[in-house]
Design an enzyme around this catalytic site. Structure first.
Site, mmCIF file in Angstrom:
data_model
loop_
_atom_site.group_PDB
_atom_site.id
_atom_site.type_symbol
_atom_site.label_atom_id
_atom_site.label_comp_id
_atom_site.label_asym_id
_atom_site.label_seq_id
_atom_site.Cartn_x
_atom_site.Cartn_y
_atom_site.Cartn_z
ATOM 1 N N ASP A 131 8.725 -30.921 11.186
ATOM 2 C CA ASP A 131 8.826 -29.386 10.951
ATOM 3 C C ASP A 131 10.486 -28.919 11.621
ATOM 4 O O ASP A 131 10.901 -28.148 11.005
ATOM 5 C CB ASP A 131 7.920 -28.538 11.926
ATOM 6 C CG ASP A 131 6.446 -28.965 11.520
ATOM 7 O OD1 ASP A 131 6.192 -29.311 10.601
ATOM 8 O OD2 ASP A 131 5.567 -28.491 12.323
ATOM 9 N N LYS A 217 17.402 -20.054 -19.263
ATOM 10 C CA LYS A 217 16.446 -21.042 -18.358
ATOM 11 C C LYS A 217 14.898 -20.776 -18.197
ATOM 12 O O LYS A 217 14.636 -19.274 -17.864
ATOM 13 C CB LYS A 217 16.851 -20.889 -16.957
ATOM 14 C CG LYS A 217 16.773 -22.107 -15.982
ATOM 15 C CD LYS A 217 17.095 -21.518 -14.514
ATOM 16 C CE LYS A 217 17.738 -22.572 -13.689
ATOM 17 N NZ LYS A 217 18.211 -22.058 -12.393
HETATM 18 O O1 F6P Z 1 3.558 -30.266 12.783
HETATM 19 C C1 F6P Z 1 3.634 -31.237 11.737
HETATM 20 C C2 F6P Z 1 2.483 -30.734 10.660
HETATM 21 O O2 F6P Z 1 2.688 -31.672 9.658
HETATM 22 C C3 F6P Z 1 2.961 -29.539 10.186
HETATM 23 O O3 F6P Z 1 3.756 -29.139 9.196
HETATM 24 C C4 F6P Z 1 1.633 -28.791 9.768
HETATM 25 O O4 F6P Z 1 1.214 -27.453 9.630
HETATM 26 C C5 F6P Z 1 0.377 -29.564 10.639
HETATM 27 O O5 F6P Z 1 1.437 -30.637 11.229
HETATM 28 C C6 F6P Z 1 -0.764 -30.113 9.681
HETATM 29 O O6 F6P Z 1 -1.446 -30.534 10.515
HETATM 30 P P1 F6P Z 1 -2.678 -31.669 10.454
HETATM 31 O O7 F6P Z 1 -1.935 -33.290 10.121
HETATM 32 O O8 F6P Z 1 -3.525 -31.987 11.709
HETATM 33 O O9 F6P Z 1 -3.595 -31.257 9.419
#
Ligand code: F6P
Length: 324
Positions: A131, A217
């Site tokens: 993130d 486009k």
């Molecule tokens: O924090 C990393 C992340 O991939 C976020 O981008 C996403 O909202 C979340 O974890 C998803 O979590 P999980 O794998 O528990 O569904």
């Protein structure tokens, strides 16, 4: 302060490519400093359930190129309770662990902070999340790989978008942060990004439609952050309000979290791992290691998790200028 002879290392929260490079760096830097390394499996959950093993330099051989985390990971509910943390501390002590290195995102570092305060344990955090939402570091481990994965996917989606003259809303992860959406949109040449940091989100769509799909486009790609209904929400709006457009949604989901880490993530993770051991040697505690302007920095965990990392407005401008 208690002399450090043994460190524990764990990964927690969502896995991120490059976590293995960080585990490897921490392990080897600690051993070369004469310390013992205990690997804790499944994050804080493993600390509570005593899933702890000795690590040697060989334990991390052949791992730098692997995605995910060899230590496995979890989001531990028990660690949020004082009883859970008490159990974790007892296990830590019984294994002779004097300091903890936690590789993870916001929630994982918040856990480290609570633990450090309650039991006076030196904890060092390494920013491990796709993130990129931790304050005080330019990048987090896994972010660059995820960005590249999204870019590759969007390049492929564009083939269909162009062939069928469609608008694609591509939803990417990022939780509350729009770094993945904004920068993947620039890298993939998307027409727009809809991100939570821009609080005029309804206008973002209207603006994009208002600009019109350029005459020459007939297709376009909009990258949407997962927050607040994500891509589905915007696709539904377009279907209702602008029925002349042929709209499709692609939710990239967990495929953007996997895969072999990029060189940039491996180097970042290696530098941060070595710096974590240096920080402990210097008597640092309860800091996250980051890299700012190519320099190692120590960021108090409190700041890293509480302060919102801003998106540079220049990036928003670049995308707007280039998507005419
Ligand atoms: O924090 C990393 C992340 O991939 C976020 O981008 C996403 O909202 C979340 O974890 C998803 O979590 P999980 O794998 O528990 O569904």
């Amino acid at each position: 302060m208690r002399e450090i002879k043994t460190i524990g290392v764990l990964t927690s929260g969502g896995d991120a490519p490059g976590m293995n490079a960080a585990i490897r760096a921490v392990t080897r830097a600690a051993i070369s400093n004469g310390w013992k390394v205990k690997a804790i499996y499944r994050g804080y959950e493993g600390l509570i359930n005593n899933e702890i093993k000795d690590f040697t330099t060989e334990s991390v051989s052949n791992t730098i190129q692997r995605g995910g985390t060899i230590l496995k990971t979890a989001r531990s509910k028990d660690f949020m309770t004082p009883e859970g943390r008490k159990k974790a501390h007892a296990n830590m002590r019984s294994h002779g662990i004097d300091a903890l290195i936690v590789i993870g995102g916001n929630g994982s570092l918040a856990g480290a902070q609570a633990f450090a305060r309650e039991f006076d344990v030196p904890c060092i955090g390494l920013p491990g999340t796709i993130d990129n939402d931790l304050y005080g570091t330019d990048s987090t481990i896994g972010y660059d790989t995820a960005l590249n994965t999204i870019m590759d996917c969007v390049d492929k989606i564009r083939d269909t978008a162009t062939s069928h003259d469609r608008i694609f809303f591509v939803e990417v992860m990022g939780r509350d942060a729009g770094f993945l959406a904004q920068n993947s949109a620039i890298a993939a040449g998307a027409e727009a990004a809809i991100i939570p940091e821009d609080d005029t989100d309804i206008d973002q769509l209207a603006q994009f439609i208002g600009r019109g799909i350029r005459k020459s486009k007939n297709s376009s790609i909009v990258i949407v952050s997962e927050k607040d209904g994500g891509a589905m929400h915007y696709a539904e709006r377009v279907r209702k309000e602008y029925p002349q457009y042929d709209v499709r949604v692609t939710i990239l989901g967990h495929l953007q979290r996997g895969g072999t880490p990029t060189a940039q993530d491996r180097i970042l993770a290696s530098r941060l791992g070595v710096a974590a051991i240096d920080a402990l040697k210097e008597g640092q505690r309860n800091v996250m290691i980051g890299i700012k302007n190519d320099q190692i920095v120590y960021v108090p965990i409190e700041r890293a998790i509480k302060i919102n990392k801003p998106i540079d407005r220049e990036l928003i401008n670049v995308l707007t200028v280039l998507s005419i």
